[in-house]
Design a protein around this motif. Structure first.
Motif, PDB file in Angstrom:
ATOM      1  N   THR A   1     -11.662   1.913  -0.848  1.00  0.00           N
ATOM      2  CA  THR A   1     -10.618   0.884  -0.574  1.00  0.00           C
ATOM      3  C   THR A   1     -10.084  -0.164  -1.690  1.00  0.00           C
ATOM      4  O   THR A   1      -8.978  -0.363  -1.753  1.00  0.00           O
ATOM      5  CB  THR A   1     -11.311  -0.036   0.425  1.00  0.00           C
ATOM      6  OG1 THR A   1     -11.737   1.051   1.540  1.00  0.00           O
ATOM      7  CG2 THR A   1     -10.285  -0.916   1.122  1.00  0.00           C
TER       8      THR A   1
ATOM      9  N   SER B   1      -5.746   8.341   3.086  1.00  0.00           N
ATOM     10  CA  SER B   1      -7.297   8.249   2.940  1.00  0.00           C
ATOM     11  C   SER B   1      -7.725   7.576   4.346  1.00  0.00           C
ATOM     12  O   SER B   1      -8.907   7.843   4.803  1.00  0.00           O
ATOM     13  CB  SER B   1      -7.587   7.073   1.746  1.00  0.00           C
ATOM     14  OG  SER B   1      -8.861   6.938   1.753  1.00  0.00           O
TER      15      SER B   1
ATOM     16  N   LYS C   1      -9.944   0.576  -4.717  1.00  0.00           N
ATOM     17  CA  LYS C   1      -9.000   1.247  -5.785  1.00  0.00           C
ATOM     18  C   LYS C   1      -7.632   1.580  -5.109  1.00  0.00           C
ATOM     19  O   LYS C   1      -6.664   1.399  -5.828  1.00  0.00           O
ATOM     20  CB  LYS C   1      -9.619   2.771  -5.709  1.00  0.00           C
ATOM     21  CG  LYS C   1      -8.870   3.663  -6.445  1.00  0.00           C
ATOM     22  CD  LYS C   1      -9.510   4.910  -7.041  1.00  0.00           C
ATOM     23  CE  LYS C   1      -8.584   5.857  -7.801  1.00  0.00           C
ATOM     24  NZ  LYS C   1      -9.194   7.141  -8.143  1.00  0.00           N
ATOM     25  N   ARG C   2      -7.397   1.748  -3.805  1.00  0.00           N
ATOM     26  CA  ARG C   2      -6.146   2.005  -3.217  1.00  0.00           C
ATOM     27  C   ARG C   2      -5.350   0.613  -2.944  1.00  0.00           C
ATOM     28  O   ARG C   2      -4.305   0.782  -3.219  1.00  0.00           O
ATOM     29  CB  ARG C   2      -6.314   2.539  -1.808  1.00  0.00           C
ATOM     30  CG  ARG C   2      -6.895   3.930  -1.291  1.00  0.00           C
ATOM     31  CD  ARG C   2      -5.976   4.841  -1.927  1.00  0.00           C
ATOM     32  NE  ARG C   2      -6.611   6.130  -1.821  1.00  0.00           N
ATOM     33  CZ  ARG C   2      -6.117   7.255  -2.572  1.00  0.00           C
ATOM     34  NH1 ARG C   2      -4.878   7.157  -3.203  1.00  0.00           N
ATOM     35  NH2 ARG C   2      -6.727   8.519  -2.066  1.00  0.00           N
TER      36      ARG C   2
ATOM     37  N   GLY D   1      -1.011   6.967  -0.377  1.00  0.00           N
ATOM     38  CA  GLY D   1      -2.424   7.625  -0.506  1.00  0.00           C
ATOM     39  C   GLY D   1      -3.344   6.787   0.326  1.00  0.00           C
ATOM     40  O   GLY D   1      -4.259   7.131   0.986  1.00  0.00           O
ATOM     41  N   ALA D   2      -3.058   5.394   0.411  1.00  0.00           N
ATOM     42  CA  ALA D   2      -3.934   4.563   1.470  1.00  0.00           C
ATOM     43  C   ALA D   2      -3.775   5.074   2.633  1.00  0.00           C
ATOM     44  O   ALA D   2      -4.951   5.236   3.399  1.00  0.00           O
ATOM     45  CB  ALA D   2      -3.530   3.254   1.268  1.00  0.00           C
TER      46      ALA D   2
ATOM     47  N   THR E   1      -4.441   0.053  -7.013  1.00  0.00           N
ATOM     48  CA  THR E   1      -3.385   1.007  -7.412  1.00  0.00           C
ATOM     49  C   THR E   1      -2.097   1.016  -6.682  1.00  0.00           C
ATOM     50  O   THR E   1      -1.206   1.716  -7.138  1.00  0.00           O
ATOM     51  CB  THR E   1      -3.979   2.281  -7.629  1.00  0.00           C
ATOM     52  OG1 THR E   1      -4.573   2.768  -6.435  1.00  0.00           O
ATOM     53  CG2 THR E   1      -5.249   2.349  -8.650  1.00  0.00           C
ATOM     54  N   ALA E   2      -1.925   0.282  -5.611  1.00  0.00           N
ATOM     55  CA  ALA E   2      -0.691   0.425  -4.873  1.00  0.00           C
ATOM     56  C   ALA E   2       0.559  -0.189  -5.501  1.00  0.00           C
ATOM     57  O   ALA E   2       0.479  -1.127  -6.189  1.00  0.00           O
ATOM     58  CB  ALA E   2      -1.075  -0.290  -3.642  1.00  0.00           C
TER      59      ALA E   2
ATOM     60  N   LEU F   1       0.997  -1.135   0.109  1.00  0.00           N
ATOM     61  CA  LEU F   1       0.080  -0.043  -0.032  1.00  0.00           C
ATOM     62  C   LEU F   1       0.765   1.326  -0.167  1.00  0.00           C
ATOM     63  O   LEU F   1       1.877   1.332   0.657  1.00  0.00           O
ATOM     64  CB  LEU F   1      -1.067  -0.072   1.046  1.00  0.00           C
ATOM     65  CG  LEU F   1      -1.925  -1.324   1.372  1.00  0.00           C
ATOM     66  CD1 LEU F   1      -2.366  -1.288   2.657  1.00  0.00           C
ATOM     67  CD2 LEU F   1      -2.790  -1.027   0.302  1.00  0.00           C
TER      68      LEU F   1
END
Length: 265
Positions: free
Chosen positions: A258, A16, A260-261, A12-13, A264-265, A9
């Motif tokens: 969640t 968020s 999406k994170r 950004g995670a 895209t991690a 992760l």
């Protein structure tokens, strides 16, 4: 489909997850980070202001005492310390065949009330610095301005620590959690108590129940900003959640942000 744990992760995670609790983040950041930012220019100003102030303690302990003549004394009306306007005393003396001039700001108003130019006083010299031993120096209360940011930090730090701990807990579930089917029990908006929605998205608390590997029902709740859940899901509908193995009380609803994170991690 999402990848199997452990998942990587990014920041950004984490950010968020911090925004799940905007009130704690707002108070924690404001009362902890702002004082630190304030301290930088204040420290520069304090250093520049005090760099030319004589070291009174060192002068009194190691300096040489001599007689001097008061040349000027004035009330500093533009300054006030503890409700008192300091007085500035200028004096002149001859020491080692040299004529020296010195000045000192003092809070000893009563002692200097009848001082006039020409009055003989005792001063103490050390190098190029001098002080008047019989007077109280007018030291600006810098410590007060140093304590204020500290008090703000003490107030804000618990909010920030709480926010970080909860964010790290959510990230742990996102990184190591396994996907399970759950039944949605409720989805209710969470009030922000004055925190503007223009800065933070509207949050909802999702309550759900799922079965563990032994068939026992486990109740969980999770914060979400996914409006699709509100529009498309109702009580009793099936949702997916991430559950932390061996700590089934810790879970996160697998909403679009969640997912999406994670992807895209």
């Amino acid at each position: 489909m999402i990848s199997s744990p452990p998942r990587k992760l990014g920041f950004g995670a984490f950010w968020s997850a911090l925004l799940d609790r905007p009130r704690a983040l707002f108070f924690g950041a404001w009362f902890t980070i702002f004082p630190l930012v304030f301290m930088i220019p204040f420290s520069i100003i304090m250093t520049a202001t005090t760099s030319n102030v004589p070291n009174r303690g060192k002068i009194l302990s190691a300096g040489t005492e001599t007689n001097a003549e008061v040349t000027k004394i004035e009330v500093l009306h533009n300054e006030q310390i503890n409700g008192v306007n300091p007085r500035k005393s200028d004096c002149r003396d001859e020491f080692d065949c040299h004529t020296n001039s010195a000045s000192m700001e003092t809070l000893s108003v009563e002692e200097t009330a009848d001082w006039k130019p020409g009055r003989q006083i005792t001063i103490r010299y050390l190098g190029d610095e001098a002080t008047i031993p019989s007077l109280e120096p007018a030291d600006f209360p810098w410590i007060f301005f140093l304590l204020m940011p500290l008090l703000f930090g003490i107030f804000g730090a618990p909010f920030l620590i709480y926010c970080i701990i909860r964010a790290r807990g959510k990230l742990k579930v996102m990184r190591l959690g396994i996907v399970k089917k759950a039944k949605l029990l409720s989805l209710a908006p969470v009030t922000s108590f004055g925190i503007s929605s223009s800065f933070f998205k509207t949050r909802f608390e999702a309550n759900y129940v799922f079965q563990n590997d032994k068939g026992a029902e486990i109740f969980g709740s999770s914060l979400t900003t996914d409006l699709a859940l509100l529009n498309e899901k109702k009580k009793g509908d099936e949702v997916e959640v991430l559950v932390l193995p061996n700590e089934e009380a810790k879970s996160v609803i697998l909403d679009f942000p969640t997912l999406k994170r994670i992807q895209t991690a």
